[in-house]
Design a protein around this motif. Sequence first.
Motif, mmCIF file in Angstrom:
data_model
loop_
_atom_site.group_PDB
_atom_site.id
_atom_site.type_symbol
_atom_site.label_atom_id
_atom_site.label_comp_id
_atom_site.label_asym_id
_atom_site.label_seq_id
_atom_site.Cartn_x
_atom_site.Cartn_y
_atom_site.Cartn_z
ATOM 1 N N THR A 70 -16.715 12.371 -38.862
ATOM 2 C CA THR A 70 -16.520 10.987 -38.430
ATOM 3 C C THR A 70 -16.239 10.939 -36.935
ATOM 4 N N SER A 104 -17.449 -9.738 -40.052
ATOM 5 C CA SER A 104 -16.693 -8.499 -40.239
ATOM 6 C C SER A 104 -15.198 -8.762 -40.371
ATOM 7 N N TRP A 108 -12.782 -8.310 -43.880
ATOM 8 C CA TRP A 108 -11.541 -7.538 -43.937
ATOM 9 C C TRP A 108 -10.385 -8.411 -44.404
ATOM 10 N N ALA A 136 -13.279 -1.305 -46.036
ATOM 11 C CA ALA A 136 -13.532 -0.061 -45.305
ATOM 12 C C ALA A 136 -14.815 0.600 -45.780
ATOM 13 N N GLY A 140 -17.872 -0.655 -43.212
ATOM 14 C CA GLY A 140 -17.911 0.499 -42.329
ATOM 15 C C GLY A 140 -18.646 1.705 -42.867
ATOM 16 N N SER A 144 -15.977 4.730 -41.754
ATOM 17 C CA SER A 144 -14.751 3.928 -41.752
ATOM 18 C C SER A 144 -13.895 4.231 -42.972
ATOM 19 N N VAL A 147 -11.882 7.248 -42.215
ATOM 20 C CA VAL A 147 -10.788 6.949 -41.281
ATOM 21 C C VAL A 147 -9.644 6.255 -42.002
ATOM 22 N N SER A 395 -17.930 -3.602 -31.476
ATOM 23 C CA SER A 395 -17.348 -2.349 -31.936
ATOM 24 C C SER A 395 -15.891 -2.212 -31.519
ATOM 25 N N ASP A 398 -13.935 -3.809 -34.159
ATOM 26 C CA ASP A 398 -13.933 -2.973 -35.360
ATOM 27 C C ASP A 398 -12.915 -1.844 -35.247
ATOM 28 N N ILE A 402 -10.056 -1.379 -38.064
ATOM 29 C CA ILE A 402 -10.009 -0.160 -38.873
ATOM 30 C C ILE A 402 -8.697 0.592 -38.661
ATOM 31 N N SER A 403 -8.195 0.551 -37.438
ATOM 32 C CA SER A 403 -6.983 1.300 -37.121
ATOM 33 C C SER A 403 -5.712 0.608 -37.592
#
Length: 447
Positions: A70, A104, A108, A136, A140, A144, A147, A395, A398, A402-403
């Motif tokens: 990844t 997106s 989520w 995720a 993703g 994703s 991650v 991005s 994103d 994601i984090s």
Amino acid sequence: MPQGLMLTDLAIAGLLLLMAKILRVHIPLLQRMYIPSAVLAGLMGLTLGPAVFDMLPWTDTFTANAGLLTTALFTALGLATDVPSPKVVAKRAGSLWAFNQIASVSQWLFAGMFGLFITSFFWPEISPAFGITMSAGFMGGHGSATVVGDIFNSLGWEDGFTLGLTFATVGIFISISVGMLILQLALKMGWITTFTTFDSMDEYERKGLVKPTEQPSVMKDTMSSLSVDSFAVHAALLIVAIVLAYESAGYLSSFHSKVQIPTFVTGFLGGMFIRIVAKQTKASDYLCDGAFKHAAGMSTDYLIIFGISAIKITVLAQYLLPMVVLAIGGVSFTLWLVFWVAPRILGDDWFEKGIFSWGWLTGTVAMGIALLRIVDPKMRSKVLDDYAIAYVPGSITDIFIISLMPIAMYNGLHWEALGVGLGYIAVVLFIWRFLFNRVGTKSANNR
């Protein structure tokens, strides 16, 4: 630093990929299902691995390979990605950027809130962050999902890793199967006039091969072989960037015990920084984007193989019913985005952009491209060009989602996450309505 890719694991994954490709070339049913060879190889690895028959000699740490791949994927994307100016984004891809951001972020948010709802009222023993595993995996893909799974592992919820990878795998099948139904509906409704059926494809397209007379070069030679092989320099740059990504992520995460910076973030941003420096110093004249893009593609294929092979069947048995409920809700919400939101934002060619978005919102960008080629084989709609322009600013969002979203939902910051997400959507709508539309109008008047 993680343990590197073990030669044994890499050899097994490579053998599975070769077998999967041969099967796809010679079995028409697999061709009609548009199953990527990497997904088929991953399913073989899952069946023959420790989850079922335990026949493959994977190493004890083979599940960690997905995380390393990844980081390699996002680092390679950063090295191959130019940062477009805001004016270019506004003129060329403003509406697609706005839709991508709304779609997106809202997916989520929906996944998080719907997952919170069903776990609170029906399955209280499940983590309140359960819904995040769907977004995720769907939006993703396996990258994703890996991650987010690693984040959940660090928080103490190990099942989240398997659930995310499962949603990523299931999402690919949902993407293409429901996508084909959407295309049939679009043909009947008159939204499209052409439809490239499987029977109308030539033998090479069906088998996933490129005709020998039409095969493009993988990369261009930018350096003399008397000095060094061009690919060796590109590989060295990627490997050094990956190592720096791990080192910088570890350093940034050392300041606070509750702050963990994912390596894919430092990898992507580091790759973009190296690209900017190369542009300023003219070193980019001797770098080939094709090499980095193929490195990203190769990382993706092997990531899918390791990701699917690492799924734990026993965990899925415990979550099967809530996963089905969550998936039905996610598919329904994504269909609403494509059929109600897309026409109101995307304007002309909304369906082509919408069907492409359906592909990456449920499966991968590759699935979106596959569906787009069916309805627009000559790419006259320029959807991929616009997506490439809108990708970089999108991005960045994103990366933050994601984090931070898994941490917020796991730690009970549900309403804070919802408020920030809705606020961001409102800002995107404002930019799209009052800034991008104005730029687009001026551009049209100047023609």
